[in-house]
Design a protein around this motif. Sequence first.
Motif, PDB file in Angstrom:
ATOM      1  N   GLU A   1      56.281  21.949  60.622  1.00  0.00           N
ATOM      2  CA  GLU A   1      56.992  20.709  60.342  1.00  0.00           C
ATOM      3  C   GLU A   1      58.493  20.964  60.220  1.00  0.00           C
ATOM      4  O   GLU A   1      58.918  22.008  59.728  1.00  0.00           O
ATOM      5  CB  GLU A   1      56.469  20.088  59.040  1.00  0.00           C
ATOM      6  CG  GLU A   1      55.016  19.644  59.114  1.00  0.00           C
ATOM      7  CD  GLU A   1      54.562  18.957  57.841  1.00  0.00           C
ATOM      8  OE1 GLU A   1      55.418  18.756  56.944  1.00  0.00           O
ATOM      9  OE2 GLU A   1      53.367  18.632  57.735  1.00  0.00           O
ATOM     10  N   ALA A   2      59.294  19.984  60.691  1.00  0.00           N
ATOM     11  CA  ALA A   2      60.759  20.075  60.630  1.00  0.00           C
ATOM     12  C   ALA A   2      61.235  21.418  61.177  1.00  0.00           C
ATOM     13  O   ALA A   2      61.989  22.144  60.524  1.00  0.00           O
ATOM     14  CB  ALA A   2      61.253  19.855  59.209  1.00  0.00           C
ATOM     15  N   ALA A   3      60.802  21.733  62.391  1.00  0.00           N
ATOM     16  CA  ALA A   3      61.079  23.055  62.961  1.00  0.00           C
ATOM     17  C   ALA A   3      62.570  23.343  63.071  1.00  0.00           C
ATOM     18  O   ALA A   3      63.019  24.462  62.791  1.00  0.00           O
ATOM     19  CB  ALA A   3      60.424  23.161  64.337  1.00  0.00           C
ATOM     20  N   ALA A   4      63.373  22.361  63.493  1.00  0.00           N
ATOM     21  CA  ALA A   4      64.814  22.589  63.625  1.00  0.00           C
ATOM     22  C   ALA A   4      65.445  22.953  62.285  1.00  0.00           C
ATOM     23  O   ALA A   4      66.315  23.823  62.207  1.00  0.00           O
ATOM     24  CB  ALA A   4      65.495  21.353  64.212  1.00  0.00           C
ATOM     25  N   GLY A   5      64.994  22.288  61.220  1.00  0.00           N
ATOM     26  CA  GLY A   5      65.485  22.616  59.889  1.00  0.00           C
ATOM     27  C   GLY A   5      65.082  24.023  59.476  1.00  0.00           C
ATOM     28  O   GLY A   5      65.886  24.767  58.902  1.00  0.00           O
ATOM     29  N   LYS A   6      63.833  24.416  59.777  1.00  0.00           N
ATOM     30  CA  LYS A   6      63.381  25.773  59.462  1.00  0.00           C
ATOM     31  C   LYS A   6      64.187  26.809  60.262  1.00  0.00           C
ATOM     32  O   LYS A   6      64.493  27.892  59.762  1.00  0.00           O
ATOM     33  CB  LYS A   6      61.889  25.924  59.785  1.00  0.00           C
ATOM     34  CG  LYS A   6      60.966  25.012  58.999  1.00  0.00           C
ATOM     35  CD  LYS A   6      60.912  25.354  57.542  1.00  0.00           C
ATOM     36  CE  LYS A   6      59.714  24.699  56.845  1.00  0.00           C
ATOM     37  NZ  LYS A   6      59.500  23.292  57.138  1.00  0.00           N
ATOM     38  N   GLN A   7      64.510  26.468  61.503  1.00  0.00           N
ATOM     39  CA  GLN A   7      65.292  27.401  62.317  1.00  0.00           C
ATOM     40  C   GLN A   7      66.674  27.664  61.740  1.00  0.00           C
ATOM     41  O   GLN A   7      67.280  28.702  62.008  1.00  0.00           O
ATOM     42  CB  GLN A   7      65.422  26.869  63.749  1.00  0.00           C
ATOM     43  CG  GLN A   7      64.164  27.047  64.583  1.00  0.00           C
ATOM     44  CD  GLN A   7      64.352  26.548  66.002  1.00  0.00           C
ATOM     45  OE1 GLN A   7      63.906  25.457  66.349  1.00  0.00           O
ATOM     46  NE2 GLN A   7      65.010  27.345  66.826  1.00  0.00           N
ATOM     47  N   SER A   8      67.178  26.741  60.938  1.00  0.00           N
ATOM     48  CA  SER A   8      68.488  26.950  60.324  1.00  0.00           C
ATOM     49  C   SER A   8      68.474  28.118  59.345  1.00  0.00           C
ATOM     50  O   SER A   8      69.528  28.648  58.983  1.00  0.00           O
ATOM     51  CB  SER A   8      68.961  25.686  59.616  1.00  0.00           C
ATOM     52  OG  SER A   8      68.144  25.397  58.493  1.00  0.00           O
ATOM     53  N   LEU A   9      67.271  28.565  58.925  1.00  0.00           N
ATOM     54  CA  LEU A   9      67.189  29.769  58.094  1.00  0.00           C
ATOM     55  C   LEU A   9      67.764  30.967  58.823  1.00  0.00           C
ATOM     56  O   LEU A   9      68.313  31.887  58.207  1.00  0.00           O
ATOM     57  CB  LEU A   9      65.730  30.045  57.714  1.00  0.00           C
ATOM     58  CG  LEU A   9      65.069  29.064  56.749  1.00  0.00           C
ATOM     59  CD1 LEU A   9      63.573  29.379  56.624  1.00  0.00           C
ATOM     60  CD2 LEU A   9      65.743  29.117  55.386  1.00  0.00           C
TER      61      LEU A   9
END
Length: 420
Positions: A242-250
């Motif tokens: 879920e919310a992959a783009a947000g997780k990628q910001s890690l």
Amino acid sequence: MHSLTRIKLSVMMFLEFFIWGAWFVTLGTYLLANLETSGTQVGMAFLTQSIGAIAAPFFIGLIADKFFPAQRILGILHLIGAGLLWQASVVADFDSFYPFILVYMIVYMPTLALVNSISFRQMKDPSKEFPPIRVLGTLGWVVAGLTIGWLNWEQTNQLDLTFKMAALASVLLGLFSFTLPSTPPVKKGEKTTFADLVGLDAIGILKNRSYLLFFLSSVAICVPLAFYYGFTNPFLNEVGMEAAAGKQSLGQISELLFMLLMPFFFIRLGVKKMLAIGMLAWVLRYVLFAFGDVESGYWMLIGGIVLHGICYDFFFVTGQIYTDNLAGERFKSSAQGLITLATYGVGMLIGSLLSGVIVDAYQLPSGGHDWRTIWLIPAAIAGVVLLLFVLFFKDRNTAQPISNPLTPEAEAAPAVGKLP
């Protein structure tokens, strides 16, 4: 460096990478879901950045170094880019989308070298002064990814808004660029040669054998990079994150942390170890992606994302500083354009073509993909590059300035400076 100059350069870096991160991370998902493209077409879309990178030395080697101040060129390119991004967001099929994104990347990619050149020209010690400024670019990418995740654009099929957000930020940076410190052309009034026209006046830097190996490694390591840029977001969405783009910001948060620590690592590790650790992280990242999942292997997916900080900082930022140290004052802009050509140009071009074909080749009858096999391929490529680099790269401590290899002075230039 004056504090106001530092603030302006930091804002420039923030907006530069916010613009890129605002649409680039989710491009693959947008194309597959909204425009219903194939993996090969996704690869073709990401290939546009390579075409832009190949064109970059023309802007840097001729226009920025000879005719116009770099900050003005930066502003004009971003204002043009804003209109192109907006148009790309309103078309309904890939054939209409592709020309806009192609021209946009031809306009955008030179700005990556321009922001580096503008920054380096204001600095006395780039190895210490550049990372704290460049880290704001990473923060810009993080904010873009978190914004996409927070607004839930991936799940609500509204990724066209990412292009509009990037367009507005591009207008802002375009106008702000005209307030940046003056970065006049360093070769104004000199005779234009063929090397100038194609951005090759910095090619003398390749006489340094260590740098030549780094240059070739940069080309090769960007082949697996194309897999990450093009298909990480579709992969994470397909496996159910879920919310992959947000997780990628890690990954960018990790990049930010390691950017701040780079002066410490430079002193203790040196160029060769920094570059090697960066490439090793690439291998580990793809292996984690290959064996991770959203259940028991969720930590592997997160670990692969977080490794992006080491992957990018230890190889690309180290390489930019390494290039600046070797180039000398006269060729700083052209040398940055040359390394952009090698990485985002030639290397990413090969990788974009290869990655799309491989993703299509491993599409399953059910409609998903055999991601384990797909990710092990770039892991193997990165592993081979790492092995060859460790065996043959020699970390020379003296920097040899470059001159135009087409002139007699090229052989007579004395050695100056030291690598960190």
